[in-house]
Design a protein around this motif. Sequence first.
Motif, PDB file in Angstrom:
ATOM      1  N   PHE A   1       0.828  -1.198   0.000  1.00 20.59           N
ATOM      2  CA  PHE A   1       0.000   0.000   0.000  1.00 20.59           C
ATOM      3  C   PHE A   1       0.865   1.252   0.000  1.00 20.59           C
ATOM      4  O   PHE A   1       1.935   1.290   0.625  1.00 20.59           O
ATOM      5  N   SER A   2       0.372   2.271  -0.679  1.00 22.11           N
ATOM      6  CA  SER A   2       0.974   3.602  -0.646  1.00 22.11           C
ATOM      7  C   SER A   2       0.035   4.554   0.073  1.00 22.11           C
ATOM      8  O   SER A   2      -1.180   4.496  -0.130  1.00 22.11           O
ATOM      9  N   PHE A   3       0.624   5.418   0.909  1.00 21.42           N
ATOM     10  CA  PHE A   3      -0.150   6.475   1.557  1.00 21.42           C
ATOM     11  C   PHE A   3       0.344   7.852   1.103  1.00 21.42           C
ATOM     12  O   PHE A   3       0.307   8.823   1.868  1.00 21.42           O
ATOM     13  N   HIS A   4       0.813   7.899  -0.134  1.00 16.11           N
ATOM     14  CA  HIS A   4       1.201   9.167  -0.749  1.00 16.11           C
ATOM     15  C   HIS A   4       0.041  10.159  -0.611  1.00 16.11           C
ATOM     16  O   HIS A   4      -1.134   9.753  -0.582  1.00 16.11           O
ATOM     17  N   PRO A   5       0.313  11.460  -0.514  1.00 23.24           N
ATOM     18  CA  PRO A   5      -0.781  12.429  -0.326  1.00 23.24           C
ATOM     19  C   PRO A   5      -1.877  12.404  -1.376  1.00 23.24           C
ATOM     20  O   PRO A   5      -2.962  12.939  -1.128  1.00 23.24           O
ATOM     21  N   SER A   6      -1.638  11.789  -2.513  1.00 33.93           N
ATOM     22  CA  SER A   6      -2.679  11.715  -3.544  1.00 33.93           C
ATOM     23  C   SER A   6      -3.660  10.566  -3.325  1.00 33.93           C
ATOM     24  O   SER A   6      -4.699  10.511  -3.984  1.00 33.93           O
ATOM     25  N   LYS A   7      -3.349   9.653  -2.411  1.00 32.79           N
ATOM     26  CA  LYS A   7      -4.111   8.411  -2.305  1.00 32.79           C
ATOM     27  C   LYS A   7      -5.391   8.580  -1.475  1.00 32.79           C
ATOM     28  O   LYS A   7      -5.578   9.572  -0.777  1.00 32.79           O
ATOM     29  N   ASN A   8      -6.258   7.573  -1.535  1.00 35.74           N
ATOM     30  CA  ASN A   8      -7.520   7.616  -0.786  1.00 35.74           C
ATOM     31  C   ASN A   8      -7.283   7.714   0.714  1.00 35.74           C
ATOM     32  O   ASN A   8      -8.060   8.337   1.430  1.00 35.74           O
ATOM     33  N   LEU A   9      -6.248   7.052   1.203  1.00 35.63           N
ATOM     34  CA  LEU A   9      -5.791   7.207   2.584  1.00 35.63           C
ATOM     35  C   LEU A   9      -4.423   7.866   2.509  1.00 35.63           C
ATOM     36  O   LEU A   9      -3.430   7.228   2.164  1.00 35.63           O
ATOM     37  N   ALA A  10      -4.386   9.163   2.811  1.00 30.30           N
ATOM     38  CA  ALA A  10      -3.214   9.983   2.500  1.00 30.30           C
ATOM     39  C   ALA A  10      -2.460  10.388   3.759  1.00 30.30           C
ATOM     40  O   ALA A  10      -3.053  10.901   4.716  1.00 30.30           O
ATOM     41  N   ALA A  11      -1.162  10.172   3.744  1.00 30.00           N
ATOM     42  CA  ALA A  11      -0.286  10.698   4.791  1.00 30.00           C
ATOM     43  C   ALA A  11       0.011  12.166   4.495  1.00 30.00           C
ATOM     44  O   ALA A  11      -0.453  12.730   3.507  1.00 30.00           O
ATOM     45  N   ALA A  12       0.796  12.765   5.357  1.00 25.47           N
ATOM     46  CA  ALA A  12       1.223  14.152   5.151  1.00 25.47           C
ATOM     47  C   ALA A  12       2.634  14.166   4.579  1.00 25.47           C
ATOM     48  O   ALA A  12       3.479  14.978   4.948  1.00 25.47           O
TER      49      ALA A  12
END
Length: 363
Positions: free
Chosen positions: A179-190
């Motif tokens: 999984f990616s949590f890049h800011p563009s994703k549905n679940l986004a990190a900072a």
Amino acid sequence: MLVPRYGYPAQFDDVDGLTRSITDLMLSGDHILGKPVEQFEHAFADYCGARHAVGLNSGTDALILALHALGVGPGDEVVTVANTFHSTVLAIARVGATPVLVDCTGTDYMMDVDLLEAAVTPRTRAVVAVHMFGEVLDMDRITAFTGKHGLALVEDCAQAVGARRGGRPVGTFGDIGCFSFHPSKNLAAAGDSGAAVTGDPALAERLRRLRGLGQQGQNDHVELGYSSRMDSVQALVLSHKLPRLDGWNRSRRALAERYTAALAGSAVTVPPASDAHVFHMFQTVVPERDRTLAALREAGVDAVVRYPVPIPRQPAFAPYAFDADAFPHADFLAHNALCLPLRPDMDDDDIDLVAGTLRSITG
């Protein structure tokens, strides 16, 4: 932009509470792989229905470490799809294996499972199944295929967090889900962040060891690893958002249905979508794509082209001597597809504005 791609303020309904948590964290010094990361890993594993989740630096690293943990390396071949983000194939190359590509279909633009059989050779070690755009692959067919050939299966879930097929979350069909949590994703990190999930405790332990420089214990380096540890600030942000993810995905599906209805009968092609789709992107095929994109942006609609250069035509992969003309559907998308803005905080008026503008542009 009248209709931007991203709406970050809407993702934080208690930003003051989150800010206080981050301030306390900064003062504590528990910055990397600390308690917030452990808490997020447990919560994310529960959410995915997986036994283990391992927090990592990025979705790209999740793919690299997954293949490494599975023992994929030089001399091996790994099959994946030509219509994907660079990182999927980069990960295969980074562990020293040879990427073997199959085309996407001409209907839903997902990996063409019918082409997998012809891609297998005696050197094939694994398949990386990519859940593109938020749609879910036919994992029953893919798991049957990998089981038949004794292949490892990695799921690239970077665009499909929260998606389920038959009630089963993506990431849990194969050996490891990435999984990616890049800011563009549905679940986004900072910032950048990622995770790998698995039901195998031995694989989970190896992933944890690999992410921490191959350490079994402090200064006890038992193998060559990576520095790919999730930091605690990202874990706090992700833990804040995770309980909201299913609601956001439901909103994405509802907005996508309105787009589809609003564009019916127009010159715009919308691919069919399953009930599992979580619409990380709303992909369309339009006439005169580049002119249409320019006109949309001029009108204030933040549309974007994803993957304008297919993997087989990227200079970085020239050493693999792909037959670039062997992937006609990936080529077609590269020249004709664009993504319309889709955020869970959009409303029906936003959708109608974008769809009306696009219909006007395309005649």
